[in-house]
Design a protein around this motif. Structure first.
Motif, PDB file in Angstrom:
ATOM      1  N   ARG A 138      47.708  19.251  21.279  1.00 34.64           N
ATOM      2  CA  ARG A 138      46.452  19.720  21.532  1.00 34.64           C
ATOM      3  C   ARG A 138      45.502  20.924  21.225  1.00 34.64           C
ATOM      4  O   ARG A 138      44.452  20.965  20.478  1.00 34.64           O
ATOM      5  N   GLU A 186      42.746  11.254  19.853  1.00 37.63           N
ATOM      6  CA  GLU A 186      41.672  11.255  20.692  1.00 37.63           C
ATOM      7  C   GLU A 186      41.050  10.153  20.913  1.00 37.63           C
ATOM      8  O   GLU A 186      40.107   9.835  21.748  1.00 37.63           O
ATOM      9  N   TYR A 231      50.965  14.861  23.502  1.00 32.88           N
ATOM     10  CA  TYR A 231      49.709  14.462  22.739  1.00 32.88           C
ATOM     11  C   TYR A 231      50.030  13.140  21.775  1.00 32.88           C
ATOM     12  O   TYR A 231      49.240  12.382  21.703  1.00 32.88           O
TER      13      TYR A 231
END
Length: 504
Positions: free
Chosen positions: A347, A304, A368
């Motif tokens: 995710r 992230e 991801y």
């Protein structure tokens, strides 16, 4: 007449001596400051003028020029208030020149003449000791600066107290060092249910300062494991504590001059910017990487983080140093830390959970984790899966060794490394060994070499990945009190390289 006082300007964690020169000359009345001052330094003349008024000291109806030498060195911060005031008082022949020459001063002036605490007292004291001068600073900074015991440090509450000290009316009492913080960590590994393999990886990481990546579903205990890592690391040595405290001093994070022997732990949020993580910004302050020097930097939810932030970390992880480039200077901050990162496998977080099958598997996981580049992934020595914990596991009694027991084994391994690298000033732990040194201390035997070559073909190891396996194996051997790296040590080190991740 020209009077000279002394202060410091900060370049990274280093403090450079600055001459604060003041000249009183004929001409239109004025008060100017030159020598590349920033806004805070330029505003010092108003604070000095008000403080003088509070002490009933009148400025002459002449021109006052203050020069901060060397003039090509940028000057930043309100800590120049006090030395500017002292230089002006010296030019007015209120303070003796010989006393000004014996001291380095820093501190912000309030309008009523009080001295306000500033950042950087510890590196300022070190710079003063190198010049064989005493240090004058606000009382709040005295306990911090007094950790440099080679010089006298005087803390004052007001400008009046400094004047009385320098004129020998009422000498100041030397400051005493602040408290030494070394409180035990209440977090224990036994709080984590199961995850014995992950606990073993934490022990190896702490023993050799190896970077660690944990991948697992939400609630598996990745964050719990990471927050217990500082409790496994040995207390900082006097040298390491001073290095870390210097950075925290420049950042203004030391409280009451207290220095800690516990390894720092930094856990920035994934929305943090690149200057916040690496360092920089308007005043080129140290970032989270430098604040974690000699400690742990924990990046939770690693994918992230903005990709630009992650990519800027790659070089400092290798060099152990952050270089913040400016047009006028290059500032350097040390950043030798243990990087621990945690990530979900995709995710939604349940890529491998048959009960909660991911509808986009395996593309969800590939996209991801693909946010973490191969070169950055390659810099993790230890990479492992952390499986989910069932409700039945939560009812189990505490198991495994406590943090204190593991910390004792880690301390023994660190002592082995300290003896091994005594003749190598730039190397303290196995993670820093490289080149011929690494080949000499972690050379595998014929069986081990065959094993690592087979693993290299299967996992697609890079040269960096190969060397990181050797470093991890050396640490495992140290924990095993083995002089040589055996095949079982290499096998365990290889097992911590996740095969389904790219990058080696």
């Amino acid at each position: 007449m020209v009077a000279i006082a002394y202060s410091v300007a900060f370049e990274g964690v280093e403090a450079r001596l600055v001459e604060v020169q003041c000249a009183v000359s004929a001409g239109l009345p004025g008060f100017s400051i030159v020598g590349l001052p920033d806004k805070a330094v330029s505003e010092a003349r108003e604070r000095v003028r008000a403080a003088f008024g509070a002490l009933a000291i009148a400025l002459p109806n002449k021109r006052l020029t203050v020069n901060l030498s060397p003039a090509d060195l940028p000057k930043e911060g309100s800590h120049f208030d006090l030395p500017i005031a002292l230089a002006v008082l010296g030019a007015l022949e209120i303070l003796p020149a010989e006393e000004l020459a014996r001291h380095v001063a820093l501190g912000e002036l309030a309008l009523d003449g009080r001295l306000v605490a500033v950042a950087g007292a510890l590196p300022a004291a070190l710079a003063a000791s190198e010049e064989d001068r005493a240090l004058i600073c606000p009382c709040a900074c005295g306990p911090e600066a007094a950790w440099i015991d080679q010089i006298a440090v005087f803390g004052a509450d007001t400008l009046r107290a400094v004047i009385d000290h320098l004129t020998d009316r009422q000498p100041l009492t030397p400051a005493r060092p602040g408290a030494l913080l070394d409180t035990p960590d209440p977090l224990c590994l036994t709080d984590v249910k199961g995850q014995e393999r992950a606990k073993r990886a934490l022990e190896i990481a702490a023993a050799g300062r190896h970077h660690l990546l944990m991948i697992g579903p939400p609630g598996a205990g990745k964050s719990m494991l990471a927050t217990r890592l500082p409790g496994l690391m040995p207390p900082l040595s006097a040298r390491e504590a001073l290095e870390t405290s210097m950075i925290h001093s420049v950042a203004g994070l030391l409280t009451d001059g207290a220095i800690s022997r516990r390894a720092p732990f930094q856990d920035p949020h994934h929305t943090a910017s690149s200057p916040a993580i690496v360092g920089g910004g308007p005043k080129a302050r140290p970032g989270q990487m430098s604040l974690a020097h000699n400690g742990v930097l924990f990046l939770d939810e690693l994918p992230e983080f903005p990709r630009q932030v992650l990519e800027t970390m790659r070089q400092p992880i290798e060099t152990g140093e952050v270089v913040v480039s400016r047009a006028s200077a290059h500032l350097r901050y040390p950043c030798r830390f243990l990087l621990v990162a945690a990530a979900n496998p995709c995710r939604c977080g349940y890529l491998a959970d048959p009960a909660r099958a991911c509808s986009r598997a395996p593309a969800c996981g590939d996209s991801y984790l693909g946010r973490i580049s191969g070169p950055l992934m390659d810099r993790f020595d230890l990479r492992l899966e952390v499986p989910g914990v069932s409700l039945q596991d939560m009812d189990l009694p505490p198991s495994g060794d406590s943090s204190a027991t593991v910390a004792a084994r880690v301390a023994e391994a660190r002592q082995i490394q300290a003896r091994r690298y005594r003749a190598y000033p730039g190397v303290r732990v196995n993670a820093e060994a490289s080149g011929p040194l690494l080949d000499s201390i972690a050379a595998p035997d014929a069986e081990g070499r065959a094993l690592i070559l087979a693993a290299s073909e299967r996992l697609g190891l890079t040269a960096r990945g190969y060397h990181r396996i050797l470093r991890s194996a050396r640490t495992i051997a140290d924990l095993d009190h083995s002089e040589k790296v055996l095949t079982r040590h290499l096998a365990e080190a290889i097992s911590y390289r996740l095969p389904f991740l790219s990058g080696g």
